[in-house]
Motif scaffolding. Structure first.
Motif, PDB file in Angstrom:
ATOM      1  N   GLU A  91      -9.486  29.201 -38.398  1.00  0.00           N
ATOM      2  CA  GLU A  91      -9.204  30.625 -38.164  1.00  0.00           C
ATOM      3  C   GLU A  91     -10.451  31.413 -37.783  1.00  0.00           C
ATOM      4  OE1 GLU A  91      -7.014  32.516 -41.235  1.00  0.00           O
ATOM      5  OE2 GLU A  91      -5.375  31.054 -41.194  1.00  0.00           O
ATOM      6  N   ILE A  92     -11.583  30.741 -37.714  1.00  0.00           N
ATOM      7  CA  ILE A  92     -12.813  31.400 -37.285  1.00  0.00           C
ATOM      8  C   ILE A  92     -12.855  31.417 -35.763  1.00  0.00           C
ATOM      9  CG2 ILE A  92     -15.329  31.146 -37.167  1.00  0.00           C
ATOM     10  CD1 ILE A  92     -15.315  30.227 -40.014  1.00  0.00           C
ATOM     11  N   ASN A  93     -13.092  32.575 -35.210  1.00  0.00           N
ATOM     12  CA  ASN A  93     -13.255  32.730 -33.763  1.00  0.00           C
ATOM     13  C   ASN A  93     -14.717  32.427 -33.431  1.00  0.00           C
ATOM     14  OD1 ASN A  93     -13.648  33.736 -31.111  1.00  0.00           O
ATOM     15  ND2 ASN A  93     -11.904  35.110 -31.352  1.00  0.00           N
ATOM     16  N   VAL A  94     -14.973  31.218 -32.956  1.00  0.00           N
ATOM     17  CA  VAL A  94     -16.345  30.768 -32.727  1.00  0.00           C
ATOM     18  C   VAL A  94     -17.019  31.601 -31.651  1.00  0.00           C
ATOM     19  CG1 VAL A  94     -17.796  28.792 -32.149  1.00  0.00           C
ATOM     20  CG2 VAL A  94     -15.692  28.448 -33.424  1.00  0.00           C
ATOM     21  N   LYS A  95     -16.257  31.991 -30.651  1.00  0.00           N
ATOM     22  CA  LYS A  95     -16.826  32.813 -29.576  1.00  0.00           C
ATOM     23  C   LYS A  95     -17.286  34.168 -30.108  1.00  0.00           C
ATOM     24  CE  LYS A  95     -15.678  34.674 -25.010  1.00  0.00           C
ATOM     25  NZ  LYS A  95     -14.616  34.770 -23.964  1.00  0.00           N
ATOM     26  N   GLN A  96     -16.463  34.795 -30.929  1.00  0.00           N
ATOM     27  CA  GLN A  96     -16.825  36.084 -31.538  1.00  0.00           C
ATOM     28  C   GLN A  96     -18.019  35.912 -32.473  1.00  0.00           C
ATOM     29  OE1 GLN A  96     -13.544  38.043 -33.460  1.00  0.00           O
ATOM     30  NE2 GLN A  96     -14.885  39.335 -34.722  1.00  0.00           N
ATOM     31  N   TRP A  97     -18.036  34.832 -33.215  1.00  0.00           N
ATOM     32  CA  TRP A  97     -19.162  34.559 -34.131  1.00  0.00           C
ATOM     33  C   TRP A  97     -20.451  34.378 -33.346  1.00  0.00           C
ATOM     34  CZ3 TRP A  97     -20.225  29.180 -36.581  1.00  0.00           C
ATOM     35  CH2 TRP A  97     -21.315  29.275 -37.475  1.00  0.00           C
ATOM     36  N   SER A  98     -20.359  33.690 -32.221  1.00  0.00           N
ATOM     37  CA  SER A  98     -21.535  33.470 -31.386  1.00  0.00           C
ATOM     38  C   SER A  98     -22.086  34.795 -30.849  1.00  0.00           C
ATOM     39  CB  SER A  98     -21.171  32.535 -30.226  1.00  0.00           C
ATOM     40  OG  SER A  98     -22.240  32.401 -29.335  1.00  0.00           O
ATOM     41  N   LYS A  99     -21.204  35.684 -30.401  1.00  0.00           N
ATOM     42  CA  LYS A  99     -21.648  36.992 -29.901  1.00  0.00           C
ATOM     43  C   LYS A  99     -22.328  37.795 -31.005  1.00  0.00           C
ATOM     44  CE  LYS A  99     -18.229  37.499 -26.211  1.00  0.00           C
ATOM     45  NZ  LYS A  99     -17.087  38.308 -25.694  1.00  0.00           N
ATOM     46  N   TYR A 100     -21.763  37.726 -32.202  1.00  0.00           N
ATOM     47  CA  TYR A 100     -22.364  38.434 -33.336  1.00  0.00           C
ATOM     48  C   TYR A 100     -23.783  37.926 -33.602  1.00  0.00           C
ATOM     49  CZ  TYR A 100     -23.328  39.571 -38.220  1.00  0.00           C
ATOM     50  OH  TYR A 100     -23.929  40.002 -39.379  1.00  0.00           O
ATOM     51  N   LEU A 101     -23.968  36.614 -33.570  1.00  0.00           N
ATOM     52  CA  LEU A 101     -25.288  36.040 -33.836  1.00  0.00           C
ATOM     53  C   LEU A 101     -26.273  36.396 -32.731  1.00  0.00           C
ATOM     54  CD1 LEU A 101     -24.396  32.486 -35.216  1.00  0.00           C
ATOM     55  CD2 LEU A 101     -24.930  34.573 -36.478  1.00  0.00           C
ATOM     56  N   ILE A 102     -25.791  36.449 -31.482  1.00  0.00           N
ATOM     57  CA  ILE A 102     -26.676  36.830 -30.375  1.00  0.00           C
ATOM     58  C   ILE A 102     -27.152  38.266 -30.550  1.00  0.00           C
ATOM     59  CG2 ILE A 102     -26.763  37.274 -27.894  1.00  0.00           C
ATOM     60  CD1 ILE A 102     -24.880  34.907 -27.503  1.00  0.00           C
ATOM     61  N   SER A 103     -26.227  39.153 -30.943  1.00  0.00           N
ATOM     62  CA  SER A 103     -26.613  40.559 -31.159  1.00  0.00           C
ATOM     63  C   SER A 103     -27.587  40.676 -32.321  1.00  0.00           C
ATOM     64  CB  SER A 103     -25.367  41.414 -31.412  1.00  0.00           C
ATOM     65  OG  SER A 103     -24.720  41.025 -32.614  1.00  0.00           O
ATOM     66  N   GLN A 104     -27.366  39.897 -33.373  1.00  0.00           N
ATOM     67  CA  GLN A 104     -28.284  39.917 -34.513  1.00  0.00           C
ATOM     68  C   GLN A 104     -29.642  39.356 -34.123  1.00  0.00           C
ATOM     69  OE1 GLN A 104     -27.677  41.283 -37.608  1.00  0.00           O
ATOM     70  NE2 GLN A 104     -25.832  42.010 -36.561  1.00  0.00           N
ATOM     71  N   ASN A 105     -29.622  38.359 -33.268  1.00  0.00           N
ATOM     72  CA  ASN A 105     -30.881  37.789 -32.798  1.00  0.00           C
ATOM     73  C   ASN A 105     -31.668  38.808 -31.997  1.00  0.00           C
ATOM     74  OD1 ASN A 105     -32.111  35.405 -33.370  1.00  0.00           O
ATOM     75  ND2 ASN A 105     -30.990  34.184 -31.859  1.00  0.00           N
TER      76      ASN A 105
END
Length: 612
Positions: A91-105
């Motif tokens: 149920e984890i949206n990997v694409k959304q998680w990846s975008k979140y990590l990029i913004s945090q980076n």
């Protein structure tokens, strides 16, 4: 009675399952009263200690049908946990998680340039263990952003992430363990990139990656810290790949289960790692030839061949076991655990281990697993007695037939299927050699004089010896004379046990039911030979044991005239002598014709039937 910690954990779990992790924008838009209630119910999980938070989410992983989502994942990233397990979280949206990590980076990079320290920077470097197993939505470009964000990762599990090619794994230069099991689209050429960049890697799992070939393993020698390598179900690995693996300087644990090409002739003879301590090659259908075992028939002269033909080839030739000259397998210096389950090995493998040149290899083994063997039976382990009587040695044997009989027969039937072996001698297929020997031979009499005999006798299976090497009891008190007779008889494929006095001879006869002939000197210490013979005959009668042929011998030829029924006859049948023949010492060549006559195939067969 629950502790305060349990109550808190239970409340937090119920709160998380309700979907209310932190205050959302929708909550702010509500009226003040509702907003006040929501603020009272809101819990900031980032305030929990990392230890408590990890404990909490380990419990959540065990709750049936509870799934993590991106909201929970964001909370975890804001915390200071060190281990993050996202395996099977569909149920984890990997694409959304990846975008979140990029913004945090991006924020972290900006904050770093301004010489400021934020919570995000700290949290991004806290996680050192990341489990992404079976995360089907994970693609290589998303994995790259995840690895870029988590700079301190030491343990990564990507097993069964079928979309991963491995192009970005080199980013995590601090990795200590990497699991790529079942990554079907992993590009084998990326092993070179991994080997060039992950110098700290200690554990590498490449199982079930079908496209890995021998040549791909050559680059692994650059992993100077690698101690564990798993290549299970890599079906293209051959002896060439083992040569490359042997060049890994610190490799201790090697797993090659289901690598079926290793069953080829001499496939394992090229494995020469000096540091290897554990080796698993189970379910590879390993044969004797895979280990370089050579079985040769002994060269016999024409006279001996003619003699065998005259006796209908009663005695079978002793096979000569050798290994190829360039065989490195039996020279592994540090091997402690060897697992070859579901194999096609024969008892020749165990016999080879007890040869002098391989004693060092056998002595260092602490565990030998031969379960589900096709040809090796439980009683085959008798040849290791007493070499491996060490209580710390773990031996596991179960043949395919024995395992089937165990599932379908009662305990009594199992005893019959395994000869005289009791089921009490092994638990979970583990064999205790001393108990096996005692159970198989049905030992009821023990004496100090027999100890050395028992320890030096069983270098071959008792079952096979009674068929191919008939067992003779020699009662002789002169050690020099006994050694001469023993050596001469053993050249004719007899197995000889020596008793130094009449008492020991009787005890040994009662202990072991496999003797097909007794040769007894008349003048013996403690109990003379004639009395020992009487005791043997009486024991046969009391136990309904098949009559064993007995030859008496003496250096005084005149003794034969006094050896009538009144002296050595059966006390219950004076018309029958207790012995079957008399020979004078020193022994003459024609004595072998007499021995062969008394130990004819009919006598041996009848005796064996009575023993079993």
């Amino acid at each position: 009675m629950f502790s305060l910690k349990d109550y808190c954990i239970d409340f937090i779990i119920q709160y998380i399952k309700s979907g209310k992790l932190f205050k959302t924008e929708q909550t702010k838009e509500k009226n003040d009263e509702v907003d006040h209630i929501q603020q009272e119910q809101t819990i900031d999980l980032t305030l929990l200690s990392s230890e408590l938070l990890e404990y909490l989410f380990n419990i959540l992983k065990k709750i049936n049908k509870f799934k993590l989502n991106n909201d929970i994942l964001e909370v975890l990233h804001r915390s200071s946990i060190q281990s993050l397990n996202l395996s099977n979280e569909d149920e984890i949206n990997v694409k959304q998680w990846s975008k979140y990590l990029i913004s945090q980076n991006t924020n972290n990079t900006s904050n770093t340039s301004n010489n400021s320290r934020s919570n995000n920077i700290n949290s991004s470097t806290c996680i050192i263990s990341l489990n992404l197993a079976n995360l089907q939505g994970l693609k290589e470009k998303y994995l790259e952003s995840i690895l870029e964000y988590h700079k301190r990762l030491k343990h990564v599990n990507l097993s069964y992430c079928t979309n991963i090619t491995g192009n970005s794994i080199y980013i995590s230069k601090h990795l200590v363990s990497l699991n790529l099991r079942g990554c079907l689209n992993f590009k084998s050429e990326n092993l070179k990139i991994i080997s060039n960049n992950l110098k700290r890697l200690q554990i590498l799992i490449l199982s079930k990656i079908s496209n890995i070939n021998d040549i791909d393993l050559e680059s692994l020698k650059q992993l100077e810290s690698l101690t564990t390598l798993k290549l299970n179900n890599c079906h293209n690995i051959t002896s060439l790949g083992l040569e490359f693996i042997s060049e890994i300087s610190k490799l201790k644990n090697l797993y090659l289960n289901y690598c079926t090409l290793l069953s080829q002739e001499n496939a394992l003879t090229h494995l020469s790692s000096k540091s290897l301590e554990l080796l698993e090659i189970s379910f590879c259908f390993i044969e004797d030839k895979s280990l370089g075992i050579i079985v040769e028939e002994p060269i016999e002269d024409l006279q001996q061949q003619q003699q065998e033909q005259d006796t209908q080839q009663q005695q079978q030739k002793t096979p000569i076991l050798k290994i190829s000259k360039d065989n490195s397998f039996f020279k592994l210096q540090s091997l402690r655990s060897l697992s070859i389950r579901h194999n096609r090995l024969t008892p020749n493998f165990l016999r080879l281990l007890i040869q002098e040149e391989n004693r060092e290899f056998l002595s260092q083994l602490k565990k030998l697993d031969l379960r589900e063997s096709i040809f090796i039976k439980v009683e085959s382990a008798l040849c290791l007695y007493p070499t491996k009587l060490d209580s710390g040695f773990e031996l596991y044997i179960s043949s395919v037939l024995n395992r089937r009989s165990t599932n379908t027969c009662t305990n009594s039937n199992n005893n019959n299927s395994n000869g005289n072996i009791s089921n009490n001698i092994f638990k979970d297929d583990r064999i205790i050699l001393e108990d096996l020997y005692k159970s198989f031979n049905n030992i009821t009499i023990t004496s100090k004089n027999q100890l050395q005999l028992n320890r030096s006798s069983l270098y071959l299976s008792i079952l096979e010896k009674q068929e191919h090497f008939p067992l003779i009891l020699l009662g002789e008190d002169e050690s020099f004379q006994a050694r001469i007779v023993k050596n001469v008889l053993e050249r004719r494929n007899f197995d000889v046990r020596i008793a130094e006095n009449g008492k020991t001879a009787f005890e040994m006869f009662c202990e072991t039911p496999f003797f097909v002939l007794v040769i007894m000197d008349i003048y013996m210490p403690i109990i003379n030979g004639l009395n020992s013979i009487r005791m043997i005959r009486q024991y046969e009668k009391n136990t309904n044991r098949k009559r064993t042929p007995i030859i008496i011998c003496s250096g005084n030829d005149s003794i034969v005239s006094h050896s009538d029924s009144n002296q050595v006859g059966d006390s219950n049948n004076n018309n029958q002598q207790a012995y079957d023949a008399f020979i004078s010492k020193p022994l003459k060549p024609n004595v072998f014709d007499l021995i062969l006559k008394l130990t004819s195939s009919n006598n041996i067969t009848s005796s064996n039937n009575n023993k079993l």
